[in-house]
Design an enzyme around this catalytic site. Sequence first.
Site, mmCIF file in Angstrom:
data_model
loop_
_atom_site.group_PDB
_atom_site.id
_atom_site.type_symbol
_atom_site.label_atom_id
_atom_site.label_comp_id
_atom_site.label_asym_id
_atom_site.label_seq_id
_atom_site.Cartn_x
_atom_site.Cartn_y
_atom_site.Cartn_z
ATOM 1 N N SER A 6 0.747 -1.137 0.174
ATOM 2 C CA SER A 6 0.414 0.005 -0.375
ATOM 3 C C SER A 6 0.882 1.617 0.365
ATOM 4 C CB SER A 6 -1.057 0.355 1.020
ATOM 5 O OG SER A 6 -1.514 1.573 1.398
ATOM 6 N N HIS A 7 0.266 2.670 -0.112
ATOM 7 C CA HIS A 7 0.865 3.263 -0.317
ATOM 8 C C HIS A 7 0.758 3.795 1.362
ATOM 9 C CE1 HIS A 7 0.715 3.316 -4.701
ATOM 10 N NE2 HIS A 7 1.267 4.594 -4.808
ATOM 11 N N SER A 8 0.027 3.523 2.076
ATOM 12 C CA SER A 8 0.466 4.136 2.992
ATOM 13 C C SER A 8 0.729 3.033 4.377
ATOM 14 C CB SER A 8 -1.036 4.152 3.464
ATOM 15 O OG SER A 8 -1.110 4.768 5.296
#
Length: 223
Positions: free
Chosen positions: A9-11
């Site tokens: 994930s980007h987070s």
Amino acid sequence: MTVGLVFVSHSARIADGLVELARQMAPDVPLLAAGGTDDGGIGTSFDLVTAAIGEADSGDGAVILCDLGSAILTAETALDFLDDEQRSRVLIVDAPLVEGGVAAAVAAQTGEDRDGVAAAARTATGSPPAPEQPSVGREGYSRIVTVINRDGLHARPAADFVKLASTFSARVTVNGKDAKSLLAIMALGLVRGRDAEIATADPNGRAAVDALADLVASGFGED
């Protein structure tokens, strides 16, 4: 050994949260978060993804799920740097990260191989066709039980239900839906007080129906 899962994930918070959620239903599955950049920012990291793949694959392979297109590119780049043997065991699956990740985790917990885990993740891309209602007659069997646990068939009890169903070879349905599909069971919205018809047309399915009906009737051990 068990098929492992990598959540890209980007987070970092999203990836870590998904691991926490999936672990409630798949405690024995290697679940690895590869979220954010190396310094904790928003984005993806080749090094984090590569390290996660190495931990997730213990010999039975690994399945990778990603949240956005650039996360897929990072995962694909990481795969390019694996040796041929390990690369053949790792698969990137195009499926919603959360729903697909949870379904894949439960499949891995029940002992599915890499392709089976990937197939479970893909069920989240859309509603699978509902199986035909079994014709319950001389060769069929069904029971109707009322859901009694406070929160109904939410994620954890639904996962327990699917895990038990997967131990039987017989095909069983719950209100017409495949008893071995986590997403299908959760989509039924079986809250407290609702009836569940557990049925099979398989002559050898009585034990499966009874076991699943007894599990629902027990309240899944919840207060």
